[in-house]
Design an enzyme around this catalytic site. Structure first.
Site, PDB file in Angstrom:
ATOM      1  CE1 TYR A  50      15.370 -13.857 -38.899  1.00 45.26           C
ATOM      2  CE2 TYR A  50      14.473 -14.267 -41.075  1.00 45.26           C
ATOM      3  CZ  TYR A  50      15.028 -14.740 -39.905  1.00 45.26           C
ATOM      4  OH  TYR A  50      15.247 -16.068 -39.741  1.00 45.26           O
ATOM      5  CD  GLU A  52      19.474 -12.324 -37.796  1.00 46.45           C
ATOM      6  OE1 GLU A  52      20.322 -11.718 -38.462  1.00 46.45           O
ATOM      7  OE2 GLU A  52      19.364 -13.562 -37.782  1.00 46.45           O
ATOM      8  CG  ASP A 196      14.131 -18.606 -13.448  1.00 47.92           C
ATOM      9  OD1 ASP A 196      13.108 -17.935 -13.669  1.00 47.92           O
ATOM     10  OD2 ASP A 196      14.349 -19.706 -13.987  1.00 47.92           O
ATOM     11  CB  THR A 222       8.359 -17.331 -18.155  1.00 48.31           C
ATOM     12  OG1 THR A 222       7.697 -17.364 -16.888  1.00 48.31           O
ATOM     13  CG2 THR A 222       9.287 -18.529 -18.272  1.00 48.31           C
ATOM     14  CE  LYS A 225       6.454 -20.909 -15.733  1.00 43.27           C
ATOM     15  NZ  LYS A 225       7.498 -20.671 -16.708  1.00 43.27           N
ATOM     16  NE  ARG A 231       4.175 -21.338 -23.902  1.00 39.75           N
ATOM     17  CZ  ARG A 231       3.608 -21.633 -22.730  1.00 39.75           C
ATOM     18  NH1 ARG A 231       2.363 -21.308 -22.497  1.00 39.75           N
ATOM     19  NH2 ARG A 231       4.276 -22.268 -21.806  1.00 39.75           N
TER      20      ARG A 231
HETATM   21  C1  LIG Z   1      11.635 -21.272 -12.683  1.00 43.87           C
HETATM   22  C2  LIG Z   1      11.480 -21.489 -14.159  1.00 43.87           C
HETATM   23  N1  LIG Z   1      12.428 -21.028 -14.984  1.00 43.87           N
HETATM   24  C3  LIG Z   1      12.352 -21.213 -16.312  1.00 43.87           C
HETATM   25  C4  LIG Z   1      11.292 -21.863 -16.883  1.00 43.87           C
HETATM   26  C5  LIG Z   1      11.315 -22.131 -18.370  1.00 43.87           C
HETATM   27  O1  LIG Z   1      10.387 -21.465 -19.097  1.00 43.87           O
HETATM   28  P1  LIG Z   1      10.048 -21.924 -20.591  1.00 43.87           P
HETATM   29  O2  LIG Z   1       9.186 -23.112 -20.466  1.00 43.87           O
HETATM   30  O3  LIG Z   1       9.401 -20.707 -21.178  1.00 43.87           O
HETATM   31  O4  LIG Z   1      11.350 -22.228 -21.264  1.00 43.87           O
HETATM   32  C6  LIG Z   1      10.265 -22.339 -16.066  1.00 43.87           C
HETATM   33  C7  LIG Z   1       9.118 -23.031 -16.684  1.00 43.87           C
HETATM   34  O5  LIG Z   1       8.287 -23.606 -16.120  1.00 43.87           O
HETATM   35  C8  LIG Z   1      10.373 -22.161 -14.670  1.00 43.87           C
HETATM   36  O6  LIG Z   1       9.448 -22.646 -13.844  1.00 43.87           O
END
Ligand SMILES: Cc1ncc(COP(=O)(O)O)c(C=O)c1O
Length: 413
Positions: A50, A52, A196, A222, A225, A231
């Site tokens: 842990y 935290e 994002d 993320t 990708k 992940r």
């Molecule tokens: C633009 C976008 N934001 C957030 C996410 C979410 O990611 P996760 O699946 O790791 O929660 C994705 C996943 O495909 C995404 O395409």
């Protein structure tokens, strides 16, 4: 005791999955193959503890090495994106988005984004997601003619709904995002801009797509990708005030103990992305996407917006055959050894479980070393697979050809 000795069944299934990944062509735009180094870091003793809290301020003893690892991950993330603050603890992209929203808004506050059917993500205000349960989403549109972002619609919806936050960054958008334009709109209505960049992060840091900083107030992504890490999620900002709110929103706001083995693997992946070779990789992803797009258009398919500028494309199957659906194509392609997902095309009349298109991406194949000429061959396999959707014998034939072809491109080591 090894996994094989202690749990034969799980070991066999993992081996089978490794063989599946090696013998098929991974065309899912949101997936990749991590390096052995990333994999190794993720499978370590760091899963035991842990931690935290944050480096230097943990709620558990014995976190000295964890502090060093997390600080390295943070420093590398900041260098990659050119920003002041990073939180590397979000367990996933959706968790990162929720924490970012908690930092930017109070429950009930309005925000705007693109809807799911137009390429958004469910964490951007899909009705069953926390983002719509706790906040109030409205959606801007794609331009019907160009099938690209309609910045006038963004401004109009922003003026009408007076959002606290404007979200850009998508799950299925094949063109460049103009972060400066989004920031101008955010400034005009007094909103925060959240980018994002989950899908395009690797392209941004590799110089193949403009960076979201300095335009965005908050950037989420993320790490698994195009960035080619384990992940996970990541949140960044240049604002000290927002950084404090973000840290609080991640822990204790929405998560408990961080996944330190994954944070170590993120640090390794960020280190890889800082190397000059990653720029070559990012550029090749885009060149490969263009080559695949050209191959598919030559075979009679239409691409939403007419092509791609990034790592993915939306293939409208109706141009080839009005009766083809995304669901049929996804199934046929899997039988033929090519993995992709069905995806709605802009204004798709078919329901989400059927769709008229598929989404294809090149990050994983580029990791395996495929180049433009190889992508032309992949386009031929895809076309043959879709057209053979009702012919199991032909699909099996293609599958063995695909496996032989895939065998020429080793997994990363
Ligand atoms: C633009 C976008 N934001 C957030 C996410 C979410 O990611 P996760 O699946 O790791 O929660 C994705 C996943 O495909 C995404 O395409």
């Amino acid at each position: 005791m090894t996994l094989k000795d202690s749990d034969t069944k799980i070991a066999e299934l993992i081996d089978a999955e490794a063989r599946r990944q090696e013998s098929t062509l991974e065309l899912i735009a949101s997936e990749n193959h991590v390096s052995k180094a990333v994999m190794e870091a993720a499978g370590t003793c760091l899963t035991n503890k842990y931690a935290e809290g944050y480096p230097g301020a943990r709620y558990y003893g014995g976190c000295g090495y964890y502090d060093e690892i997390e600080n390295l991950a943070i420093d590398r993330a900041k260098r990659l994106f050119g920003c002041q603050f990073a939180n590397v603890q979000p367990h996933s992209g959706a968790n990162a988005n929720l924490a970012a929203m908690m930092a930017m808004m109070k429950p009930g506050d309005p925000f705007i984004s693109i809807n799911l059917a137009s390429g958004g993500h469910l964490s951007h205000g899909m009705k069953l997601n926390a983002s719509a349960i706790f906040y109030r989403p409205s959606h801007y549109q794609l331009d019907d003619k160009t099938e690209t972002l309609d910045y006038d619609s963004v401004l109009a919806v922003a003026k009408e709904t007076k959002p606290k936050a404007i979200l850009c960054g998508y799950s299925a958008y094949p063109r460049v995002i103009d972060f400066a334009k989004f920031r101008a709109i955010a400034d005009e209505v007094g909103a925060l801009l959240m980018a994002d960049v989950a899908h395009i992060a690797g392209l941004c840091v590799g110089g193949a797509h403009p960076q979201p900083f300095p335009h965005a107030h908050v950037v989420t992504t993320t790490t698994h990708k195009t960035l080619r890490g384990p992940r996970g999620g990541l949140i960044m900002t240049d604002s000290e005030e927002l950084a404090k709110l973000i840290n609080r929103s991640v822990f204790p706001g929405s998560q408990g103990g961080p996944l330190m083995h994954i944070i170590a693997a993120k640090a390794v992946a960020f280190g890889e992305a800082l190397k000059p070779e990653f720029k070559t990789y990012a550029a090749q992803i885009v060149r490969n996407a263009r080559a695949l797009a050209e191959g598919l258009m030559a075979a009679g398919y239409r691409l939403q917006s007419g092509g791609t500028d990034n790592h993915l494309m939306l293939v409208d199957l109706r141009a080839k055959n009005e009766a083809f659906t995304g669901a049929d194509a996804e199934k046929a392609l899997e039988a033929a050894g090519m993995i992709c997902n069905k995806n709605a095309i802009h204004n798709d009349p078919r329901p989400p479980k059927l769709t008229s298109g598929v989404r294809l991406g090149t990050p994983a194949l580029t990791t395996r070393g495929l180049k433009e000429a190889d992508m032309k061959q992949v386009a031929v396999f895809i076309d043959r697979g879709i057209c053979a959707k009702d012919d199991p014998a032909e699909l099996a034939r293609i599958r063995s050809e695909v496996a032989a072809f895939a065998g020429k491109f080793p997994m990363p080591h």
